[in-house]
Design an enzyme around this catalytic site. Structure first.
Site, PDB file in Angstrom:
ATOM      1  N   SER A 163     -32.315 -47.503 -19.796  1.00  0.00           N
ATOM      2  CA  SER A 163     -33.381 -48.296 -19.175  1.00  0.00           C
ATOM      3  C   SER A 163     -32.891 -49.588 -18.534  1.00  0.00           C
ATOM      4  O   SER A 163     -33.504 -50.066 -17.589  1.00  0.00           O
ATOM      5  CB  SER A 163     -34.473 -48.598 -20.198  1.00  0.00           C
ATOM      6  N   HIS A 191     -37.256 -42.677 -18.168  1.00  0.00           N
ATOM      7  CA  HIS A 191     -36.952 -43.047 -16.780  1.00  0.00           C
ATOM      8  C   HIS A 191     -36.509 -41.870 -15.912  1.00  0.00           C
ATOM      9  O   HIS A 191     -36.215 -42.060 -14.736  1.00  0.00           O
ATOM     10  CB  HIS A 191     -35.893 -44.150 -16.757  1.00  0.00           C
ATOM     11  N   LYS A 222     -44.706 -44.483 -16.689  1.00  0.00           N
ATOM     12  CA  LYS A 222     -43.719 -44.911 -15.683  1.00  0.00           C
ATOM     13  C   LYS A 222     -43.938 -44.069 -14.421  1.00  0.00           C
ATOM     14  O   LYS A 222     -44.903 -44.300 -13.711  1.00  0.00           O
ATOM     15  CB  LYS A 222     -42.331 -44.856 -16.292  1.00  0.00           C
TER      16      LYS A 222
HETATM   17  C1  LIG Z   1     -40.552 -47.639 -21.703  1.00  0.00           C
HETATM   18  C2  LIG Z   1     -39.708 -46.903 -22.658  1.00  0.00           C
HETATM   19  C3  LIG Z   1     -40.222 -46.413 -23.859  1.00  0.00           C
HETATM   20  C4  LIG Z   1     -41.589 -46.740 -24.335  1.00  0.00           C
HETATM   21  O1  LIG Z   1     -42.551 -46.057 -23.626  1.00  0.00           O
HETATM   22  P1  LIG Z   1     -44.027 -46.659 -23.537  1.00  0.00           P
HETATM   23  O2  LIG Z   1     -44.862 -45.532 -23.126  1.00  0.00           O
HETATM   24  O3  LIG Z   1     -43.940 -47.762 -22.549  1.00  0.00           O
HETATM   25  O4  LIG Z   1     -44.358 -47.168 -24.926  1.00  0.00           O
HETATM   26  C5  LIG Z   1     -39.408 -45.626 -24.646  1.00  0.00           C
HETATM   27  N1  LIG Z   1     -38.140 -45.367 -24.294  1.00  0.00           N
HETATM   28  C6  LIG Z   1     -37.600 -45.858 -23.163  1.00  0.00           C
HETATM   29  C7  LIG Z   1     -36.199 -45.523 -22.820  1.00  0.00           C
HETATM   30  C8  LIG Z   1     -38.361 -46.654 -22.321  1.00  0.00           C
HETATM   31  O5  LIG Z   1     -37.827 -47.167 -21.226  1.00  0.00           O
END
Ligand SMILES: *Cc1c(COP(=O)(O)O)cnc(C)c1O
Length: 372
Positions: A163, A191, A222
């Site tokens: 991330s 991602h 996302k």
């Molecule tokens: C954003 C993210 C999460 C958490 O997901 P949410 O739905 O925002 O709680 C988990 N793992 C990674 C790698 C992330 O980037």
């Protein structure tokens, strides 16, 4: 180090307005990779969903909060990712802190990449299994740690796309190690889902991987532009999680209208080749156009393009200088990233235009010269 929040007064899009600023800024910070967060077709599906289902689910999924659109969504997500079955969670954070303690416990071992997302670290701690971290993407180190472990159950966990670095995990090699050591491999594709692989099916499809040892987690806030997450895998595994994952069991089901919105988002992801082609062209243009001397762009082919500055104060100063030029690129500092690697986390989206990316390249180039 104290953080503050900025108040956004427009929907999620590149051309953003903020409460603390008179003029608009051009944003390079959201994870809305396909530009679906403000997509009218999804908002319409949620509106229609609210007319049909009201606002709330009223209970947890195992009591009476599991509705027809939740069920359809899980089946669609399983088919889309090529897995037997899937389980829909309210957020990715909750998926990770639920899944890991359901799979392993005291006496077991978790093997985790040092740069994994915080939610995977928390999931590991909650599980009470031994947490063994290996240097970022270091397969030899991981192999040695796996070989040295006599834990009855072993779980390898990794981000699919990291991330804060944007690089893709060496998943074929990780899966080979999992198979050689009878370990599970949990891949967090927050991602990659919607972005990588044919039709945006994610990082496993990108590499063409399938195995009963794989457990795939994707998030829906996302690239999918709504919220929530899912875990997909073998039918037995998903049934086990449904019975064991505490963050699934002891929480109210997400509003059914969001599942309706996600069904539309899934259609748009599947049909989204044009968006992905444009996004990949922007990534290539940004990387080819940016010629810097002091600041280092990390090697990444994904929409996450981190520019490492190093020093916390300098990273903040550059983020502020970009802000005064009308560009919103947040500085990411430790503990989110390792000490001494403060960075600008630049994120590109299919919603950006070529001209907007050129403006970012030009501004960064000018600022680096000024700072030198
Ligand atoms: C954003 C993210 C999460 C958490 O997901 P949410 O739905 O925002 O709680 C988990 N793992 C990674 C790698 C992330 O980037």
């Amino acid at each position: 180090m104290r953080r503050r929040r900025r108040i956004v007064t427009t929907p999620c899009r590149p051309d953003t307005r903020l409460a603390d600023r008179d003029s608009a800024v051009l944003a390079f910070c959201s994870n809305d990779y396909l530009g679906l967060a403000a997509e009218p077709a999804i908002a319409d599906a949620i509106r229609r969903g609210s007319e049909r289902w009201g606002s709330g689910s009223g209970a947890s999924h195992l009591v009476s909060g599991h509705y027809a659109p939740h069920e359809t969504l899980e089946q669609r997500l399983a088919a889309f990712t090529g897995m037997d079955d899937a389980l829909y969670f309210s957020t990715g954070y909750m998926a990770n802190i639920g899944v890991m303690p359901a799979l392993v416990g005291r006496g077991d071992a978790i093997f985790a990449d040092k740069l994994n997302h915080a939610s995977l670290v928390d999931g590991a701690l909650l599980s009470r299994a031994e947490l063994i971290r290996y240097p970022h993407c270091d397969l030899q180190a991981l192999a040695a740690r796996l070989a040295a472990s006599d834990a009855p159950r072993k779980l390898i966990v990794t981000d699919g796309v990291f991330s804060m670095d944007g690089d893709i995990a060496p998943l074929p090699e990780l899966l080979a190690l999992a198979e050689a050591h009878q370990a599970w491999l949990l891949v967090d594709d927050a991602h990659g889902f919607g972005v990588l692989g044919p039709q945006g099916r994610g990082c496993l499809a990108h590499f063409g991987l399938a195995s009963p040892r794989l457990i795939y987690m994707g998030t829906l806030g996302k690239a999918a532009g709504v919220s929530g997450a899912f875990v997909a895998g073998q039918r037995d595994v998903i049934d086990w999680l449904l019975n064991k994952a505490r963050s699934y069991i002891f929480t109210t089901g997400a509003p059914p209208m969001l599942a309706e919105g996600l069904l539309t988002a899934l259609d748009l992801i599947g049909q989204g080749d044009e968006r992905r082609t444009h996004l990949n062209a922007l990534i290539a243009r940004f990387k080819a156009g940016l010629k810097l001397k002091r600041w280092q762009l990390l090697p990444s082919d994904t929409p996450i393009q981190p520019l490492v500055i190093g020093d916390n104060h300098e990273a903040l100063a550059i983020s502020r200088a970009l802000d005064s030029e009308g560009l919103w690129v947040p500085a990411i500092r430790p503990p989110t990233v390792p000490k001494g690697s403060a960075r600008l986390r630049i994120v590109l989206s299919a919603a950006h235009s070529t001209a907007q990316v050129d403006r970012l390249v030009d501004t960064l180039t000018r600022l680096e010269t000024l700072q030198a």
